[in-house]
Design an enzyme around this catalytic site. Structure first.
Site, PDB file in Angstrom:
ATOM      1  N   ARG A  15       0.801  -1.233   0.000  1.00 54.68           N
ATOM      2  CA  ARG A  15       0.000   0.000   0.000  1.00 54.68           C
ATOM      3  C   ARG A  15       0.835   1.286   0.000  1.00 54.68           C
ATOM      4  NH1 ARG A  15      -3.919  -1.313   4.811  1.00 54.68           N
ATOM      5  NH2 ARG A  15      -2.212  -2.727   5.324  1.00 54.68           N
ATOM      6  N   THR A  78       3.797 -13.873   9.793  1.00 59.11           N
ATOM      7  CA  THR A  78       4.681 -13.379  10.853  1.00 59.11           C
ATOM      8  C   THR A  78       5.284 -14.513  11.690  1.00 59.11           C
ATOM      9  OG1 THR A  78       2.659 -12.965  12.127  1.00 59.11           O
ATOM     10  CG2 THR A  78       3.679 -11.070  11.078  1.00 59.11           C
ATOM     11  N   ASP A 102       7.719  -1.410  11.099  1.00 59.91           N
ATOM     12  CA  ASP A 102       7.023  -0.248  10.532  1.00 59.91           C
ATOM     13  C   ASP A 102       6.303   0.570  11.606  1.00 59.91           C
ATOM     14  OD1 ASP A 102       5.070  -2.064  11.126  1.00 59.91           O
ATOM     15  OD2 ASP A 102       4.195  -2.138   9.118  1.00 59.91           O
ATOM     16  N   ASN A 169      -3.924  -5.791  19.385  1.00 59.82           N
ATOM     17  CA  ASN A 169      -2.542  -6.256  19.398  1.00 59.82           C
ATOM     18  C   ASN A 169      -1.643  -5.219  18.728  1.00 59.82           C
ATOM     19  OD1 ASN A 169      -0.215  -7.814  19.411  1.00 59.82           O
ATOM     20  ND2 ASN A 169      -0.741  -8.819  17.477  1.00 59.82           N
ATOM     21  N   LYS A 350      32.862  28.119  -0.489  1.00 57.52           N
ATOM     22  CA  LYS A 350      33.031  26.670  -0.666  1.00 57.52           C
ATOM     23  C   LYS A 350      34.479  26.311  -0.415  1.00 57.52           C
ATOM     24  CE  LYS A 350      34.698  24.750  -3.947  1.00 57.52           C
ATOM     25  NZ  LYS A 350      35.289  24.214  -5.181  1.00 57.52           N
ATOM     26  N   TYR A 365      31.850  35.445  -4.227  1.00 59.64           N
ATOM     27  CA  TYR A 365      32.094  34.008  -4.275  1.00 59.64           C
ATOM     28  C   TYR A 365      33.520  33.726  -3.848  1.00 59.64           C
ATOM     29  CZ  TYR A 365      33.244  29.364  -5.793  1.00 59.64           C
ATOM     30  OH  TYR A 365      33.691  28.071  -5.795  1.00 59.64           O
ATOM     31  N   TYR A 386      38.390  28.362 -11.152  1.00 61.72           N
ATOM     32  CA  TYR A 386      38.236  27.245 -12.083  1.00 61.72           C
ATOM     33  C   TYR A 386      38.610  27.710 -13.478  1.00 61.72           C
ATOM     34  CZ  TYR A 386      35.847  23.251 -14.278  1.00 61.72           C
ATOM     35  OH  TYR A 386      35.541  22.126 -14.996  1.00 61.72           O
ATOM     36  N   SER A 404      35.867  46.514  -4.174  1.00 64.96           N
ATOM     37  CA  SER A 404      34.648  45.982  -4.766  1.00 64.96           C
ATOM     38  C   SER A 404      34.918  45.452  -6.162  1.00 64.96           C
ATOM     39  CB  SER A 404      33.587  47.084  -4.859  1.00 64.96           C
ATOM     40  OG  SER A 404      33.252  47.489  -3.567  1.00 64.96           O
TER      41      SER A 404
HETATM   42  C1  UD1 Z   1      -0.090  -7.672  12.450  1.00 63.15           C
HETATM   43  C2  UD1 Z   1      -0.652  -8.615  13.543  1.00 63.15           C
HETATM   44  C3  UD1 Z   1      -1.878  -7.965  14.171  1.00 63.15           C
HETATM   45  C4  UD1 Z   1      -1.485  -6.619  14.753  1.00 63.15           C
HETATM   46  C5  UD1 Z   1      -0.889  -5.737  13.673  1.00 63.15           C
HETATM   47  C6  UD1 Z   1      -0.349  -4.471  14.268  1.00 63.15           C
HETATM   48  C7  UD1 Z   1      -0.129 -10.891  12.797  1.00 63.15           C
HETATM   49  C8  UD1 Z   1      -0.653 -12.120  12.179  1.00 63.15           C
HETATM   50  N1  UD1 Z   1      -0.985  -9.892  12.943  1.00 63.15           N
HETATM   51  O1  UD1 Z   1      -1.062  -7.599  11.430  1.00 63.15           O
HETATM   52  O2  UD1 Z   1      -2.402  -8.790  15.195  1.00 63.15           O
HETATM   53  O3  UD1 Z   1      -2.648  -6.009  15.309  1.00 63.15           O
HETATM   54  O4  UD1 Z   1       0.209  -6.408  13.010  1.00 63.15           O
HETATM   55  O5  UD1 Z   1       0.096  -3.600  13.270  1.00 63.15           O
HETATM   56  O6  UD1 Z   1       1.034 -10.851  13.158  1.00 63.15           O
HETATM   57  N2  UD1 Z   1       6.149  -9.712   7.880  1.00 63.15           N
HETATM   58  C9  UD1 Z   1       7.211 -10.520   7.550  1.00 63.15           C
HETATM   59  N3  UD1 Z   1       6.974 -11.693   6.910  1.00 63.15           N
HETATM   60  C10 UD1 Z   1       5.733 -12.109   6.590  1.00 63.15           C
HETATM   61  C11 UD1 Z   1       4.639 -11.281   6.931  1.00 63.15           C
HETATM   62  C12 UD1 Z   1       4.883 -10.079   7.587  1.00 63.15           C
HETATM   63  O7  UD1 Z   1       8.360 -10.176   7.809  1.00 63.15           O
HETATM   64  O8  UD1 Z   1       5.613 -13.195   6.013  1.00 63.15           O
HETATM   65  C13 UD1 Z   1       6.411  -8.433   8.571  1.00 63.15           C
HETATM   66  C14 UD1 Z   1       5.960  -7.223   7.801  1.00 63.15           C
HETATM   67  O9  UD1 Z   1       7.021  -6.717   6.988  1.00 63.15           O
HETATM   68  C15 UD1 Z   1       5.587  -6.244   8.911  1.00 63.15           C
HETATM   69  C16 UD1 Z   1       5.143  -7.150  10.046  1.00 63.15           C
HETATM   70  O10 UD1 Z   1       5.666  -8.422   9.770  1.00 63.15           O
HETATM   71  O11 UD1 Z   1       6.692  -5.506   9.345  1.00 63.15           O
HETATM   72  C17 UD1 Z   1       3.633  -7.222  10.217  1.00 63.15           C
HETATM   73  O12 UD1 Z   1       3.046  -7.746   9.047  1.00 63.15           O
HETATM   74  P1  UD1 Z   1       1.675  -7.173   8.474  1.00 63.15           P
HETATM   75  O13 UD1 Z   1       1.325  -7.943   7.260  1.00 63.15           O
HETATM   76  O14 UD1 Z   1       1.754  -5.707   8.360  1.00 63.15           O
HETATM   77  O15 UD1 Z   1       0.670  -7.606   9.643  1.00 63.15           O
HETATM   78  P2  UD1 Z   1      -0.737  -6.969   9.960  1.00 63.15           P
HETATM   79  O16 UD1 Z   1      -1.746  -7.528   9.047  1.00 63.15           O
HETATM   80  O17 UD1 Z   1      -0.634  -5.511  10.054  1.00 63.15           O
HETATM   81 CA    CA Z   2       0.871  -3.829   9.439  1.00 63.18          CA
END
Ligand code: UD1
Ligand code: CA
Length: 455
Positions: A15, A78, A102, A169, A350, A365, A386, A404
């Site tokens: 996004r 995750t 993030d 969460n 500079k 300058y 230069y 001047s």
């Molecule tokens: C996740 C949580 C959700 C929480 C929310 C908060 C899970 C399943 N859900 O959802 O409960 O409320 O964050 O913002 O964890 N990532 C990986 N590998 C993957 C998938 C994701 O490294 O295979 C990383 C992403 O880059 C990101 C983070 O994990 O930094 C979270 O992933 P994202 O897909 O944003 O989870 P949400 O749907 O936001």
């Molecule tokens: Ca997220």
């Protein structure tokens, strides 16, 4: 106790609609992931692991030595992401802090408390939650009647009743390592998306009768995760406010914090006043009692104390004390202005050193030059440094008066106490205490120096 962080940064960030990996988008001048790494460093004892996937090359390159990158390919959620750290960490850490990269507003202190909570927890998980009116996109915290946490339910599988839950969460966890590695293998594959959710570890613990400590955070702002550039701007504003407040609490005056843009890496001494529409970037260090702005842009520069920088631009430049600069002056890379230097409007410097007390009031300058103390650079003076191929140096002694509109054709040396007539074009070295005039300039007389060494 060994505490290691695992930052998740493998997701695509669809996004954001960007060619740049999401975690490298800057917030107050530093990539999002820098903020996550900085916050995490306060509460961990080992080098962090960063799980990379989308844009892995760019993210790994950015991380350099600051973290161990681990590749997650393909990205199956995750839980699957944390699993990628198992072979590196198994047996090498007692606690694992997991964070999403993030959320740059999440504070180090918050993570520190999370780790302390887990140290006192007999169960395997401590986590951060928040109560918010707009729960959109977050997993819901499901508690039993006695308050104990039972599960985290992701929004798209939640029942209408679960959707009404306002406790969410955040995405910050601290796990008992031994328990975690085992639990990750027990996470069921999500039937709809084919992914493994880290959040399912909560239900596994609860079913085993183990305690999950969920700490509700007071500051909702800290929990903002960035999914779009609209969130990015919101976080930028919040982070800017936070940085500015810290400076104000340390004794810096800001006339209008909302229009004062200071990056995370800048330091400012007390009683300095930052006027509106001022941008302080990179490794900029500012001393005490200065007035900076309005309308100044300063990158990677050092400013002493008691200086004025009005509507001017500085890039990798140095000001000593009591320098008075602007409006509309520009210092480029390698400009170094000694104390009590006055640099007025429409000047550019500079790769040059202006010694103490040099006056350069208007339209000049100065490039690749060394200028002695108390020398006066007349309006419109130019170092012609230069020749179309190479840069050449100009050396001007102390107490010189450059008339001047003098053109100083480098390489060139002008002795202490010398003077040049208005409009002269100086092509040959000028001895000390000598007046030169004309085009090309010729010596016309020897001078009696009134001021010696500025005394
Ligand atoms: C996740 C949580 C959700 C929480 C929310 C908060 C899970 C399943 N859900 O959802 O409960 O409320 O964050 O913002 O964890 N990532 C990986 N590998 C993957 C998938 C994701 O490294 O295979 C990383 C992403 O880059 C990101 C983070 O994990 O930094 C979270 O992933 P994202 O897909 O944003 O989870 P949400 O749907 O936001
Ligand atoms: Ca997220």
């Amino acid at each position: 106790m060994r505490v290691t962080a695992v930052l998740l940064a493998a997701g695509q960030g669809t996004r954001m609609k960007s060619n740049l990996p999401k975690v490298l988008h800057p917030v107050t001048g530093k990539p999002m992931i820098w903020h996550a790494l900085t916050a995490i460093s306060q509460s961990t004892t080992e080098k962090p692991i960063v799980v990379v996937g989308h844009g892995a090359d760019a993210v790994t390159k950015y991380l350099g030595d600051s973290a161990h990158p681990v590749l997650q390919e393909p990205q199956l959620g995750t839980g699957h992401a944390v699993m990628q750290a198992e072979s590196l960490l198994k047996g090498k850490t007692d606690l694992v802090v997991v964070c999403y990269s993030d959320m740059p507003l999440l504070r180090g202190e918050t993570l520190q408390k999370l780790v302390e909570t887990q140290m006192n927890n007999k169960g395997p998980i401590s986590m951060l939650t928040v109560v918010a009116d707009d729960p959109h996109g977050f997993g819901r915290i499901i508690r039993k009647a006695d308050g104990t946490v039972e599960a985290i339910v992701e929004e798209y599988v939640a029942t209408p009743e679960q959707l009404r839950v306002k406790e969410l969460n955040v995405g910050g966890y601290c796990f008992d390592a031994n328990w975690l590695w085992d639990a990750l293998h027990r996470i069921p594959k999500n039937p709809k998306k084919g992914e493994y959710y880290l959040t399912d570890t909560v239900e596994l613990a609860a079913k085993d009768g183990l305690s999950v400590q969920a700490t509700v955070m007071d500051d909702v702002e800290e929990t903002i995760g960035i999914n779009t550039r609209v969130h990015l701007a919101e976080v930028e504003t919040a982070m800017r406010r936070r940085i500015n407040e810290q400076h104000m609490l340390n004794g810096v005056t800001m006339v209008d914090p909302a229009s004062t843009y200071i990056e995370a890496s800048v330091s400012i001494g007390r009683d300095t006043v930052i006027m509106p529409n001022t941008y302080l970037h990179g490794k900029t260090e500012i001393g005490e009692d200065n007035v900076i702005g309005p309308n100044s842009i300063i990158h990677d520069s050092k400013i002493g104390s008691h200086c004025k920088v009005l509507a001017s631009v500085m890039e990798s430049a140095v000001l000593e004390d009591y320098v008075d600069m602007g409006p509309f002056a520009r210092l480029r890379k390698g400009a170094h202005l000694g104390s009590h230097v006055h640099m007025g409007n429409f000047g550019e410097v500079k790769d040059s050193h202006l010694a103490d007390g040099v006056k350069m009031g208007h339209f000049s300058y100065i490039g690749n030059a060394q200028i002695g103390a108390n020398t006066n650079i007349g309006a419109g003076t130019i170092t012609c440094n230069y020749d179309g191929e190479k840069k050449h140096a100009t050396e001007i002694g102390e107490d010189v008066f450059i008339g001047s509109d003098t053109m100083l054709v480098a390489p060139l040396k002008i002795g202490a106490g010398a003077r040049t007539g208005a409009g002269s074009v100086v092509t040959k070295n000028v001895p000390e205490d000598t007046l030169v005039v004309g085009v090309p300039a010729r010596a016309i007389k020897k001078l009696e120096r009134k001021v010696k060494n500025g005394k």
